[in-house]
Write a protein that holds these residues in place. Structure first.
Motif, mmCIF file in Angstrom:
data_model
loop_
_atom_site.group_PDB
_atom_site.id
_atom_site.type_symbol
_atom_site.label_atom_id
_atom_site.label_comp_id
_atom_site.label_asym_id
_atom_site.label_seq_id
_atom_site.Cartn_x
_atom_site.Cartn_y
_atom_site.Cartn_z
ATOM 1 N N UNK A 45 0.853 -1.189 0.000
ATOM 2 C CA UNK A 45 0.000 0.000 0.000
ATOM 3 C C UNK A 45 0.885 1.233 0.000
ATOM 4 N N UNK A 46 0.612 2.236 -0.853
ATOM 5 C CA UNK A 46 1.487 3.415 -0.919
ATOM 6 C C UNK A 46 1.460 4.235 0.372
ATOM 7 N N UNK A 47 2.561 4.922 0.644
ATOM 8 C CA UNK A 47 2.666 5.746 1.851
ATOM 9 C C UNK A 47 3.601 6.918 1.562
ATOM 10 N N UNK A 48 3.577 7.894 2.464
ATOM 11 C CA UNK A 48 4.495 9.030 2.420
ATOM 12 C C UNK A 48 5.356 9.012 3.676
ATOM 13 N N UNK A 49 6.355 9.900 3.717
ATOM 14 C CA UNK A 49 7.244 9.951 4.882
ATOM 15 C C UNK A 49 6.475 10.353 6.144
ATOM 16 N N UNK A 50 5.406 11.139 5.973
ATOM 17 C CA UNK A 50 4.614 11.554 7.132
ATOM 18 C C UNK A 50 3.836 10.385 7.736
#
Length: 281
Positions: free
Chosen positions: A155-160
């Motif tokens: 599942x895609x994610x960001x650094x936050x």
């Protein structure tokens, strides 16, 4: 009595020295964070959740706290307002072989490991979880396998979205700042959506109000004009010299019989001077 030449006093007997702080048992401190719930101090058992500051809790303990708002360390839980402020973690338990090896070595029995590199979640290694999916992996796995999707569920994610579990003071301060920024953004987005909904509702109401009076006034004026024209035409016909009630097709026979010009008036009895009856006049 002392100090009479027969004894030699020590320095600590003559000078008051500061007592040294008792050294904390590091293993006990680590075990308290990684093996026990931060609210109830009970063993961590699934379902296990974590807040935006990376602390570990049993989900039932969080629910009980939200219902009663009572806990020994409730001041540290003020940032948990509802269940949306915690994420249910997807932890990878140890295999039977790993459990047997730890028991034979006599080490502390930690229950979970990293699903990518197999490191034990025992406080010696840094672990993180993704806010988007709740999967827990080690920092080493994230550094070795650089990717913008979760290493467990893709599942895609960001650094936050990366939250450090049981971080140090600097990491907790960073998580607090990110939490306040994130919540302020959510408040602004909700405010914008509410303003847009109110504007759209008000706009539709204004359009409806502006359309209704025009239609009603136009229809009412048309009906008034029709009534006026019809009444004027009837009055003009009745005012003419050639008008007669007997010849009016719209008048009923009962109405025509009221007038002396009707045929029934010929047979109507008339009043005389002896028996005066006003009905006959």
């Amino acid at each position: 009595m002392g100090c009479d030449g027969g004894t030699i006093p020590r320095r600590d007997e003559l000078v008051r020295t500061k007592k040294k702080k008792e050294a904390k048992d590091k293993e006990a401190e680590i075990a308290a964070k990684w093996k026990y719930c931060a609210i109830s101090s009970k063993d961590l058992t699934k379902p296990i959740v974590s807040c935006e500051l990376g602390r570990l809790y049993n989900k039932d303990a969080v629910i009980e706290y939200l219902l009663n708002k009572e806990a020994p360390n409730s001041s540290l839980l003020s940032h948990i307002r509802n269940l949306k402020d915690v994420v249910t973690l997807k932890l990878t338990p140890k295999s039977n072989d790993e459990k047997a090896s730890t028991e034979s070595n006599g080490t502390n029995d930690y229950k979970f490991v990293c699903p990518i590199v197999g490191l034990e979640m025992n406080g010696k290694y840094k672990f993180m979880y993704f806010r988007t999916c709740g999967c827990v992996v080690s920092e080493r796995a994230i550094k070795e396998v650089k990717s913008q999707v979760c290493l467990s569920c893709n599942k895609p994610f960001t650094d936050d979205d990366l939250i450090v579990l049981n971080g140090d003071d600097d990491e907790i301060d960073d998580l607090k700042n990110r939490m306040t920024i994130r919540r302020n953004k959510l408040k602004e987005e909700k405010k914008r959506k509410r303003m847009k909904n109110e504007d759209s509702i008000n706009g539709k109401a204004k359009m409806a109000k502006s359309d209704e009076p025009v239609a009603s006034t136009s229809s009412s004026t048309q009906s008034d004009n029709v009534v006026k024209t019809s009444s004027l035409s009837v009055l003009s016909e009745k005012a003419s010299k050639n008008y007669s009630v007997n010849k009016d097709p719209n008048a009923s026979e009962a109405y025509k019989s009221l007038f002396t010009s009707h045929e029934s008036a010929k047979n109507r009895p008339k009043a005389h001077w002896v028996t005066f009856n006003p009905c006959y006049n």
